[in-house]
Motif scaffolding. Structure first.
Motif, PDB file in Angstrom:
ATOM      1  N   ARG A  24     -12.108   2.887 -46.079  1.00 50.63           N
ATOM      2  CA  ARG A  24     -13.374   3.559 -46.370  1.00 50.63           C
ATOM      3  C   ARG A  24     -13.571   4.719 -45.412  1.00 50.63           C
ATOM      4  O   ARG A  24     -13.190   4.636 -44.241  1.00 50.63           O
ATOM      5  N   GLU A  80     -13.779   4.741 -41.408  1.00 52.06           N
ATOM      6  CA  GLU A  80     -13.241   3.533 -40.785  1.00 52.06           C
ATOM      7  C   GLU A  80     -12.081   3.877 -39.863  1.00 52.06           C
ATOM      8  O   GLU A  80     -11.318   4.816 -40.109  1.00 52.06           O
ATOM      9  N   PRO A 126     -13.692  11.360 -48.635  1.00 51.69           N
ATOM     10  CA  PRO A 126     -13.026  10.393 -49.523  1.00 51.69           C
ATOM     11  C   PRO A 126     -12.114  11.115 -50.522  1.00 51.69           C
ATOM     12  O   PRO A 126     -12.573  11.976 -51.277  1.00 51.69           O
ATOM     13  N   GLU A 130     -11.833   5.714 -49.659  1.00 53.47           N
ATOM     14  CA  GLU A 130     -12.937   5.494 -50.576  1.00 53.47           C
ATOM     15  C   GLU A 130     -14.258   5.828 -49.891  1.00 53.47           C
ATOM     16  O   GLU A 130     -14.329   5.914 -48.660  1.00 53.47           O
ATOM     17  N   PRO A 148     -17.893   5.313 -48.181  1.00 49.23           N
ATOM     18  CA  PRO A 148     -18.343   4.202 -47.330  1.00 49.23           C
ATOM     19  C   PRO A 148     -19.033   3.128 -48.161  1.00 49.23           C
ATOM     20  O   PRO A 148     -19.611   3.387 -49.214  1.00 49.23           O
ATOM     21  N   ALA A 149     -18.935   1.889 -47.665  1.00 50.02           N
ATOM     22  CA  ALA A 149     -19.579   0.777 -48.360  1.00 50.02           C
ATOM     23  C   ALA A 149     -21.087   0.968 -48.345  1.00 50.02           C
ATOM     24  O   ALA A 149     -21.673   1.407 -47.342  1.00 50.02           O
TER      25      ALA A 149
END
Length: 900
Positions: free
Chosen positions: A790, A793, A865, A889, A891-892
């Motif tokens: 992500r 990270e 991303p 991807e 971020p959550a």
């Protein structure tokens, strides 16, 4: 030092010894070493002019061709002729495992895999431990002692080719030919006289006057009295336990790249920076390495410590890390002895078949340095000494692994069937290896704080190999993925490893014997194009059978080199077996295949420690390390036997809520062990993504039932064989619908603008022009690894290379950079925030036996991303499939956050 007597120089007076007192060994690496055999045949010559008359089929099928198509010298060599050398010597592995017979019709020698045991009288049976032709014994001194003694005492025939005699006919040189051959034989005798102590050499026999000749010319100097028969001709480096040793490594004006490595030791990546405790707190340390790349006109110096583990005798393997350099003979041994003050009695060691044991008394030829003896390990099992606690009585963090070496077809129970299972390197393009062998982790590791290492975490119920294999078949029938072995542990831990050998006594990859008793030519389906340097005419990769003995070797971690190195080096096997009685004969710390079907006797246990023995068992965060088998250092990596050991921060663990584990669960919800990707939780609330990429650059694979050919334009073994990451490949030539033999001029006319695209078209096809794949994360993704993280990270990316070709590579992740020296001042803690003044986007000179760890911020500095290309910058390697993606991807979302 000359004659039969060697006087050891006096020891350095204790008051003159200092931290700088050390042994120094100079090692000069060379290639393009133009050489001839005793029949005057050139070794690995150039093709005849530019006509390329020596086609690849000769090498593939093991046909003699040097004698039949004589080479013509070139003004400038272009295709790696000759051999590779260390200090002007070499010890080619094919000559260790082959037997040669004089060919009077064609001249020179015919080679075949040796069929005798070490006594040269008994035939080798599958599973015998002392077979001369078994690659597991290629480094063994004891196995080759009898043959070397015989070679040192008997004349060797040599017949030149008819073409050579015809070339000289009628010239003034014709009469000199037989005289020259006699001089060559005398040179061979003199070389043996210089190589071995006088007490070992027998008298020559077979002289025309039926009298025994004198052993050696008394003027010949003998400079290495620590040698015995069976040792390699390359330098034997003598030392005492605990000695500081400096290796002075040089390479002159040759052509090839090399990587020097040594089993059982480590050294600071930057010379002179690894042992000082006075470095500024904010400055990075160099970190520890086990391999040093070197090129033309370079030199490196590095310091190692001979392990102080109270071993009577240990041989350490040093070598050029690639399969090509081992094949050419670029390897040798550092031979350590007990200190005289701790073991004054000479140690008996096997020296030859007839002389029995030699008593090597190192104090007679090797001076001590005057430095104090190293501390002796705690009493008890010496195999566990590396796991001694830093403080007496303290508990040790302990982790136990159970690992199997097994054929892939055995995991699915279809070996011997019409279509045995194997590693599917690319389902999209039908590239696979039916003869693949891999490591598999059996169950989750046990972890505890152990106050009694012999007891560990409490002995679990012992399972036989048959029970373990049955459990593995159940797992893989339920969908467990085929992937490289990854063992994860934390700095400071004691690692107990159980290794099991499930391989049959005889493996499929190798020649068969014809009705005439001679090796039959390998069939087309088994004649791989992944050649090695042609140092033995008619005997190459496809002309010897892969060994069924296995080992598990890890660099850098603390280990007892006798029992935990996973190898069969020099006299180590003899030392291990000495206490078991005169009839004992094993293969060092290798594991033989099972003779019994239940496999009860085919497992072993050993210990590693993620610590620094030189600093009182201080924990070290080593990062990613390659795992390999020295049971067959040539063919095992070509068929997939490799893996990684990742040493993370102290007290770190795979996170309980590891999101990558969700895709690795059994139907009942429990997790399969291992995994190339994981989330790691470390003390202080730190969390990061951990990915492992195992590099394979010399894979033996087939397509459509036939071996995959070499890429067009690959003129050297450095570039032969298929390339892959984590048992996956996606060659660019295949994505453009070609065969590897299609030339670059034709391929360059094609459109490559979208060859790396994962986009899918409206009609369901792929923008890259490839077929969709259900195996890929998305249908048009490559089948090579697509790693995910992500944005923002922290990602640790571990590249490991257990074994392959010489070609050094530059590894890059587009859009990302990293600190090349991410270590605390004492090199014990991986800390990418330390100051170095350097930031780089390519790791250069990556090659076999290396493991590197890169820490990235997913998405780069801007945390964007998108998909980022992971690739080798070497063009042939990239084109042949060594690339993948880092998919960053968004971020959550936090709980309650609305989508926008």
């Amino acid at each position: 030092m000359s004659g039969a007597t060697v006087q050891a120089p006096p020891a350095a007076p204790p008051d003159q010894a200092s931290d700088d007192t050390r042994r120094e060994f100079a090692i000069a690496i060379a290639d393009f070493g133009i050489a001839y055999n005793t029949a005057l045949e050139p070794i690995n010559p150039e093709p005849r002019g530019d006509s390329m008359l020596r086609d690849a089929s000769s090498i593939r099928f093991g046909r003699r061709h040097v004698a039949e198509t004589p080479a013509r010298p070139l003004g400038i060599s272009s295709e790696d002729p000759g051999s590779q050398l260390v200090n002007y010597r070499h010890e080619p592995l094919p000559l260790r495992i082959a037997e040669a017979s004089e060919d009077r019709a064609r001249g020179g020698f015919d080679y075949r895999q040796a069929r005798q045991r070490a006594d040269r009288a008994s035939p080798c049976r599958p599973g015998d431990a002392d077979c001369l032709g078994d690659m597991a014994n290629a480094f063994s001194t004891r196995v080759h002692a009898g043959r070397d003694e015989w070679l040192a005492g008997h004349r060797q025939p040599a017949t030149v080719t008819a073409a050579t005699r015809e070339l000289l006919r009628g010239t003034p040189h014709e009469a000199r030919l037989d005289i020259l051959l006699s001089q060559v034989e005398q040179w061979r005798r003199d070389f043996n006289c210089a190589l071995y102590p006088a007490s070992l050499l027998p008298a020559w026999d077979g002289d025309q006057d039926d009298r025994k000749a004198e052993r050696c010319d008394p003027r010949i100097e003998r400079r290495e009295p620590w040698r015995v028969f069976g040792d390699p001709a390359t330098p034997i480096l003598p030392a005492y336990e605990g000695d500081p040793v400096q290796i002075r490594l040089i390479q002159g004006a040759q052509e090839a790249q090399h990587v020097f490595t040594m089993n059982g030791v480590k050294w600071p990546r930057v010379p002179g920076l690894g042992r000082s405790a006075a470095r500024p707190p904010g400055q990075s340390g160099p970190g520890f390495v086990n391999a040093q790349s070197i090129g033309i006109s370079e030199h490196f110096e590095f310091d190692v410590i001979v392990n102080p583990l109270d071993a009577p005798h240990v041989d350490y393997l040093y070598f050029g890390s690639s399969v090509d350099q081992l094949w050419d003979g670029l390897w040798g041994v550092m031979r350590s002895f007990s200190r005289p003050e701790t073991s004054p009695a000479p140690q008996p060691l096997p020296s030859s078949a007839s002389a029995g044991e030699a008593r090597l008394a190192p104090q007679e030829f090797l001076a001590t340095l005057g430095n104090p003896p190293p501390p002796r390990p705690e009493t008890g099992d010496k195999k566990l000494a590396v796991c001694s606690p830093a403080r007496p009585g303290a508990a040790v963090p302990y982790r136990a692994f159970d690992v199997s070496a097994v054929r892939v077809c055995d995991l699915f129970g279809d070996c011997g069937g019409p279509a045995p299972s194997g590693l599917e390197y690319s389902r999209r393009f039908g590239i696979r290896d039916e003869r693949s062998v891999i490591y598999v982790q059996n169950g989750a590791p046990r972890h505890c704080m152990a106050d009694n290492l012999a007891r560990g975490c409490g002995d679990p119920a012992r399972r036989s190999n048959a029970e373990v294999l049955q459990s593995l078949r159940h797992d893989f029938a339920e969908g467990r993925p085929l992937e490289p072995l990854v063992l994860r542990a934390a700095a400071g831990e004691c690692l107990e490893v159980t290794l099991r050998n499930h391989l049959p006594l005889t493996l499929e990859d190798g020649p068969t014997t014809g009705e005439d008793g001679k090796p039959a030519e390998v069939p087309e389906a088994g004649a791989y194009h992944n050649f090695l340097p042609m140092i033995t005419d008619g005997f190459n990769l496809n002309q010897f059978r892969m060994s069924s003995s296995v080992g598990l070797s890890a660099p850098r971690v603390a280990q007892h080199p006798l029992w935990a190195d996973g190898s069969n080096i020099g006299l180590n096997g003899a030392v291990i077996d000495r206490d078991a009685g005169p009839a004992a004969w094993g293969q060092g710390s290798l594991l033989l295949p099972c003779r019994r079907q239940d496999g009860e006797n085919c497992q072993t246990r050993f210990w590693w420690s993620a610590t620094d023995l030189e600093r009182g068992h201080a924990p070290v965060e080593f990062g990613g390390l390659p795992l390999r088998s020295f049971g067959d250092p040539i063919k095992h990596p070509m068929h997939g036997l490799g893996g990684a050991l990742v040493i993370g921060p102290e007290r770190s663990e795979v996170c309980p809520d590891d999101r990558f584990g969700a895709a690795r669960r059994r139907p009942d919800g429990s997790a399969w062990p291992g995994g190339v990707s994981a989330e790691i939780c470390a003390p202080g609330g730190r969390r990061y993504v951990d990915h492992v990429l195992m590099v394979q650059d010399g894979v033996n694979a087939t397509r459509g039932g036939l071996p995959v050919g070499n890429l067009f334009g690959a003129e050297e073994p450095d570039d032969y064989g298929l390339k892959a990451l984590n048992y996956r490949t996606e060659p660019l030539w295949a994505r453009r619908g070609n065969d590897p033999s299609v030339g670059f001029p034709e391929r360059n006319e094609m459109d490559y603008s979208r060859v790396l695209s994962s986009a899918r078209l409206q009609d369901g096809g792929c923008a890259a022009g490839i077929d969709p794949s259900l195996r890929a994360p998305t249908p048009c993704d490559p089948e090579t690894p697509v790693l995910t993280a992500r944005a923002g990270e922290v990602v640790r990316l571990h590249f490991v290379h257990p074994g392959g070709h010489t070609r050094q590579q530059g590894l890059a992740v587009s859009g990302h950079g990293w600190n090349p020296f991410p270590w605390s001042a004492d090199s014990r803690v991986f800390d990418a925030g330390r100051r170095t003044g350097l930031h780089q986007g390519v790791f250069n000179a990556f090659a076999p036996m290396m493991g590197i760890s890169l820490q990235l911020d997913a998405g780069g500095a801007a945390r964007v991303p998108m998909d980022y290309l992971i690739r080798s910058q070497a063009s042939f390697v990239f084109d042949n499939g060594l690339w993948g993606l880092l998919r960053v991807e968004p971020p959550a979302r936090r709980q309650g956050q609305e989508a926008r």
